[in-house]
Design a protein around this motif. Structure first.
Motif, PDB file in Angstrom:
ATOM      1  N   PHE A 133       0.937  -1.282  -0.005  1.00 31.15           N
ATOM      2  CA  PHE A 133      -0.123  -0.073  -0.088  1.00 31.15           C
ATOM      3  C   PHE A 133       0.923   1.099   0.125  1.00 31.15           C
ATOM      4  CE2 PHE A 133      -2.832   3.145   1.974  1.00 31.15           C
ATOM      5  CZ  PHE A 133      -3.978   3.138   1.222  1.00 31.15           C
ATOM      6  N   LEU A 134       0.869   2.001  -1.126  1.00 35.04           N
ATOM      7  CA  LEU A 134       1.762   3.186  -1.227  1.00 35.04           C
ATOM      8  C   LEU A 134       0.915   4.312  -0.871  1.00 35.04           C
ATOM      9  CD1 LEU A 134       3.430   2.026  -4.648  1.00 35.04           C
ATOM     10  CD2 LEU A 134       3.967   1.510  -2.113  1.00 35.04           C
ATOM     11  N   CYS A 135       1.354   5.348  -0.297  1.00 34.72           N
ATOM     12  CA  CYS A 135       0.955   6.771   0.051  1.00 34.72           C
ATOM     13  C   CYS A 135       1.742   7.856  -0.648  1.00 34.72           C
ATOM     14  CB  CYS A 135       0.568   6.785   1.328  1.00 34.72           C
ATOM     15  SG  CYS A 135      -0.614   5.686   2.240  1.00 34.72           S
ATOM     16  N   PHE A 136       1.124   8.438  -1.676  1.00 37.77           N
ATOM     17  CA  PHE A 136       1.830   9.855  -1.993  1.00 37.77           C
ATOM     18  C   PHE A 136       0.753  11.068  -1.664  1.00 37.77           C
ATOM     19  CE2 PHE A 136       2.623   6.180  -5.153  1.00 37.77           C
ATOM     20  CZ  PHE A 136       3.990   6.101  -4.936  1.00 37.77           C
ATOM     21  N   GLU A 137       1.483  11.665  -0.832  1.00 36.09           N
ATOM     22  CA  GLU A 137       0.792  13.225  -0.387  1.00 36.09           C
ATOM     23  C   GLU A 137       0.739  14.127  -1.678  1.00 36.09           C
ATOM     24  OE1 GLU A 137       2.944  14.232   2.919  1.00 36.09           O
ATOM     25  OE2 GLU A 137       1.730  12.842   4.384  1.00 36.09           O
ATOM     26  N   LYS A 138      -0.251  15.034  -1.449  1.00 33.31           N
ATOM     27  CA  LYS A 138      -0.269  15.948  -2.453  1.00 33.31           C
ATOM     28  C   LYS A 138       1.097  16.691  -2.633  1.00 33.31           C
ATOM     29  CE  LYS A 138      -3.470  18.613  -0.607  1.00 33.31           C
ATOM     30  NZ  LYS A 138      -4.622  19.556  -0.309  1.00 33.31           N
ATOM     31  N   LYS A 139       1.500  16.852  -3.732  1.00 25.72           N
ATOM     32  CA  LYS A 139       2.479  17.690  -4.199  1.00 25.72           C
ATOM     33  C   LYS A 139       3.816  16.956  -3.810  1.00 25.72           C
ATOM     34  CE  LYS A 139       0.576  22.229  -3.691  1.00 25.72           C
ATOM     35  NZ  LYS A 139       0.738  23.176  -4.739  1.00 25.72           N
ATOM     36  N   LYS A 140       3.546  15.648  -3.525  1.00 23.83           N
ATOM     37  CA  LYS A 140       4.899  14.691  -3.551  1.00 23.83           C
ATOM     38  C   LYS A 140       5.333  14.211  -4.672  1.00 23.83           C
ATOM     39  CE  LYS A 140       6.224  13.434   0.341  1.00 23.83           C
ATOM     40  NZ  LYS A 140       7.607  13.691   1.146  1.00 23.83           N
ATOM     41  N   VAL A 141       6.332  14.199  -4.960  1.00 23.44           N
ATOM     42  CA  VAL A 141       6.944  13.757  -6.422  1.00 23.44           C
ATOM     43  C   VAL A 141       7.151  12.362  -6.150  1.00 23.44           C
ATOM     44  CG1 VAL A 141       9.067  13.746  -7.909  1.00 23.44           C
ATOM     45  CG2 VAL A 141       8.174  15.854  -6.886  1.00 23.44           C
ATOM     46  N   HIS A 142       6.454  11.485  -7.129  1.00 28.13           N
ATOM     47  CA  HIS A 142       6.733  10.322  -7.299  1.00 28.13           C
ATOM     48  C   HIS A 142       6.551   9.754  -8.890  1.00 28.13           C
ATOM     49  CE1 HIS A 142       2.460  11.078  -7.010  1.00 28.13           C
ATOM     50  NE2 HIS A 142       2.024   9.939  -7.948  1.00 28.13           N
ATOM     51  N   GLY A 143       6.758   8.535  -9.162  1.00 23.47           N
ATOM     52  CA  GLY A 143       6.582   7.861 -10.351  1.00 23.47           C
ATOM     53  C   GLY A 143       7.119   6.346 -10.511  1.00 23.47           C
ATOM     54  N   PHE A 144       7.034   5.769 -11.554  1.00 23.34           N
ATOM     55  CA  PHE A 144       7.277   4.425 -11.614  1.00 23.34           C
ATOM     56  C   PHE A 144       8.120   4.466 -12.996  1.00 23.34           C
ATOM     57  CE2 PHE A 144       3.746   4.371  -9.180  1.00 23.34           C
ATOM     58  CZ  PHE A 144       3.757   3.188  -8.429  1.00 23.34           C
ATOM     59  N   PRO A 145       9.592   4.286 -12.484  1.00 17.52           N
ATOM     60  CA  PRO A 145      10.550   4.331 -13.771  1.00 17.52           C
ATOM     61  C   PRO A 145      10.633   2.804 -14.541  1.00 17.52           C
ATOM     62  CG  PRO A 145      11.662   4.326 -11.669  1.00 17.52           C
ATOM     63  CD  PRO A 145      10.232   4.595 -11.342  1.00 17.52           C
ATOM     64  N   ARG A 146      10.208   1.853 -13.724  1.00 18.30           N
ATOM     65  CA  ARG A 146      10.404   0.288 -14.441  1.00 18.30           C
ATOM     66  C   ARG A 146       9.230  -0.552 -14.137  1.00 18.30           C
ATOM     67  NH1 ARG A 146      14.947   1.920 -13.117  1.00 18.30           N
ATOM     68  NH2 ARG A 146      15.193   1.209 -10.925  1.00 18.30           N
ATOM     69  N   ILE A 147       9.042  -1.367 -15.100  1.00 12.88           N
ATOM     70  CA  ILE A 147       7.786  -2.434 -14.891  1.00 12.88           C
ATOM     71  C   ILE A 147       8.843  -3.526 -14.870  1.00 12.88           C
ATOM     72  CG2 ILE A 147       5.976  -3.653 -15.880  1.00 12.88           C
ATOM     73  CD1 ILE A 147       4.860  -0.949 -17.124  1.00 12.88           C
ATOM     74  N   VAL A 148       8.553  -4.271 -13.782  1.00 15.33           N
ATOM     75  CA  VAL A 148       9.471  -5.653 -13.948  1.00 15.33           C
ATOM     76  C   VAL A 148       8.500  -6.794 -14.116  1.00 15.33           C
ATOM     77  CG1 VAL A 148      10.657  -7.226 -12.224  1.00 15.33           C
ATOM     78  CG2 VAL A 148      10.901  -4.552 -12.290  1.00 15.33           C
ATOM     79  N   GLU A 149       7.277  -6.745 -13.864  1.00 11.76           N
ATOM     80  CA  GLU A 149       6.422  -7.890 -14.285  1.00 11.76           C
ATOM     81  C   GLU A 149       4.938  -7.247 -14.518  1.00 11.76           C
ATOM     82  OE1 GLU A 149       4.270 -11.206 -11.331  1.00 11.76           O
ATOM     83  OE2 GLU A 149       6.554 -11.087 -11.270  1.00 11.76           O
ATOM     84  N   GLU A 150       4.567  -8.026 -15.505  1.00 14.30           N
ATOM     85  CA  GLU A 150       3.191  -7.355 -15.856  1.00 14.30           C
ATOM     86  C   GLU A 150       2.073  -8.345 -15.695  1.00 14.30           C
ATOM     87  OE1 GLU A 150       2.797  -5.238 -19.628  1.00 14.30           O
ATOM     88  OE2 GLU A 150       4.829  -5.452 -19.827  1.00 14.30           O
TER      89      GLU A 150
END
Length: 113
Positions: free
Chosen positions: A59-76
Protein backbone atom coordinates in the motif's frame (compact mmCIF):
# COMPACT_ATOMS: atom_id res chain seq x y z
CA UNK A 1 0.88 5.34 -20.37
CA UNK A 2 -2.03 3.95 -18.39
CA UNK A 3 -5.66 2.99 -18.59
CA UNK A 4 -8.03 3.31 -15.64
CA UNK A 5 -11.65 2.88 -14.63
CA UNK A 6 -13.45 4.77 -11.86
CA UNK A 7 -15.57 2.87 -9.32
CA UNK A 8 -16.25 5.92 -7.15
CA UNK A 9 -16.11 9.39 -8.66
CA UNK A 10 -17.33 12.16 -6.35
CA UNK A 11 -15.86 15.44 -5.14
CA UNK A 12 -14.70 14.09 -1.77
CA UNK A 13 -12.89 11.01 -3.08
CA UNK A 14 -12.37 8.77 -6.06
CA UNK A 15 -11.54 5.08 -6.30
CA UNK A 16 -10.28 3.52 -9.47
CA UNK A 17 -8.31 0.61 -10.78
CA UNK A 18 -5.57 1.16 -13.31
CA UNK A 19 -2.84 -0.62 -15.21
CA UNK A 20 0.51 0.90 -16.13
CA UNK A 21 1.65 -0.04 -19.63
CA UNK A 22 4.94 1.87 -19.62
CA UNK A 23 7.08 3.86 -17.22
CA UNK A 24 5.45 6.79 -15.44
CA UNK A 25 7.79 9.83 -15.27
CA UNK A 26 8.26 11.80 -12.07
CA UNK A 27 5.17 13.85 -11.32
CA UNK A 28 2.95 15.14 -8.53
CA UNK A 29 -0.67 16.07 -7.91
CA UNK A 30 -1.64 19.54 -6.69
CA UNK A 31 -5.07 18.74 -5.28
CA UNK A 32 -5.13 15.25 -3.74
CA UNK A 33 -3.36 12.53 -1.83
CA UNK A 34 -3.03 9.35 -3.90
CA UNK A 35 -3.17 5.97 -2.15
CA UNK A 36 -2.22 2.92 -4.23
CA UNK A 37 -2.66 -0.76 -3.44
CA UNK A 38 -0.60 -3.04 -5.70
CA UNK A 39 -2.97 -5.70 -7.06
CA UNK A 40 -0.61 -7.50 -9.44
CA UNK A 41 2.76 -7.25 -11.12
CA UNK A 42 5.99 -5.76 -9.91
CA UNK A 43 7.78 -2.54 -10.62
CA UNK A 44 10.03 0.13 -9.24
CA UNK A 45 8.58 3.29 -7.77
CA UNK A 46 10.35 6.55 -7.00
CA UNK A 47 9.67 8.59 -3.86
CA UNK A 48 11.76 11.27 -2.15
CA UNK A 49 14.79 10.66 -4.36
CA UNK A 50 14.86 6.91 -3.61
CA UNK A 51 13.64 3.90 -5.58
CA UNK A 52 11.75 0.97 -4.06
CA UNK A 53 10.14 -2.25 -5.24
CA UNK A 54 6.37 -2.29 -5.66
CA UNK A 55 4.85 -5.76 -5.35
CA UNK A 56 1.40 -7.25 -4.74
CA UNK A 57 -0.07 -6.44 -1.35
CA UNK A 58 1.86 -3.20 -0.86
CA UNK A 59 0.00 0.00 0.00
CA UNK A 60 1.71 3.18 -1.23
CA UNK A 61 0.77 6.68 -0.08
CA UNK A 62 1.74 9.78 -2.06
CA UNK A 63 0.68 13.02 -0.40
CA UNK A 64 -0.28 15.98 -2.57
CA UNK A 65 2.73 17.68 -4.18
CA UNK A 66 4.93 14.66 -3.29
CA UNK A 67 7.03 13.76 -6.34
CA UNK A 68 6.64 10.14 -7.40
CA UNK A 69 6.80 7.94 -10.46
CA UNK A 70 7.27 4.40 -11.74
CA UNK A 71 10.49 4.21 -13.80
CA UNK A 72 10.37 0.45 -14.42
CA UNK A 73 7.85 -2.33 -14.88
CA UNK A 74 9.43 -5.63 -13.86
CA UNK A 75 6.44 -7.99 -14.12
CA UNK A 76 3.18 -7.39 -15.97
CA UNK A 77 0.39 -6.67 -15.61
CA UNK A 78 1.20 -3.90 -13.10
CA UNK A 79 -2.24 -3.08 -11.70
CA UNK A 80 -3.23 -0.76 -8.83
CA UNK A 81 -6.33 0.04 -6.85
CA UNK A 82 -6.20 3.81 -6.27
CA UNK A 83 -8.01 5.89 -3.69
CA UNK A 84 -7.65 9.65 -4.14
CA UNK A 85 -8.70 12.11 -1.43
CA UNK A 86 -10.23 14.42 -2.46
CA UNK A 87 -11.08 13.20 -5.96
CA UNK A 88 -8.18 13.43 -8.40
CA UNK A 89 -9.25 15.38 -11.42
CA UNK A 90 -7.98 13.75 -14.63
CA UNK A 91 -5.89 16.84 -15.40
CA UNK A 92 -4.28 17.04 -11.92
CA UNK A 93 -0.87 15.78 -12.94
CA UNK A 94 2.25 17.92 -13.09
CA UNK A 95 5.33 16.32 -14.61
CA UNK A 96 8.68 17.37 -13.13
CA UNK A 97 10.03 17.44 -16.70
CA UNK A 98 7.36 19.21 -18.80
CA UNK A 99 8.59 17.32 -21.87
CA UNK A 100 7.71 13.98 -20.18
CA UNK A 101 4.01 14.28 -20.89
CA UNK A 102 0.67 15.95 -20.33
CA UNK A 103 -2.68 14.92 -18.86
CA UNK A 104 -3.70 13.89 -22.38
CA UNK A 105 -0.74 11.54 -22.81
CA UNK A 106 -0.91 10.28 -19.21
CA UNK A 107 -4.27 8.51 -19.43
CA UNK A 108 -6.02 7.16 -22.51
CA UNK A 109 -9.39 8.61 -21.45
CA UNK A 110 -7.91 12.15 -21.39
CA UNK A 111 -6.91 12.03 -25.04
CA UNK A 112 -8.61 14.67 -27.12
CA UNK A 113 -10.92 13.26 -29.78
Amino acid sequence: MLVDKYFVDKATASARIFRIYREVPLHFHNECDEHLYVVSGRGTFHLDGEEYEAKPGMFLCFEKKKVHGFPRIVEEPLVFLAIDVPRRRPDDIVFVDPDAGTAETFMARNKAE
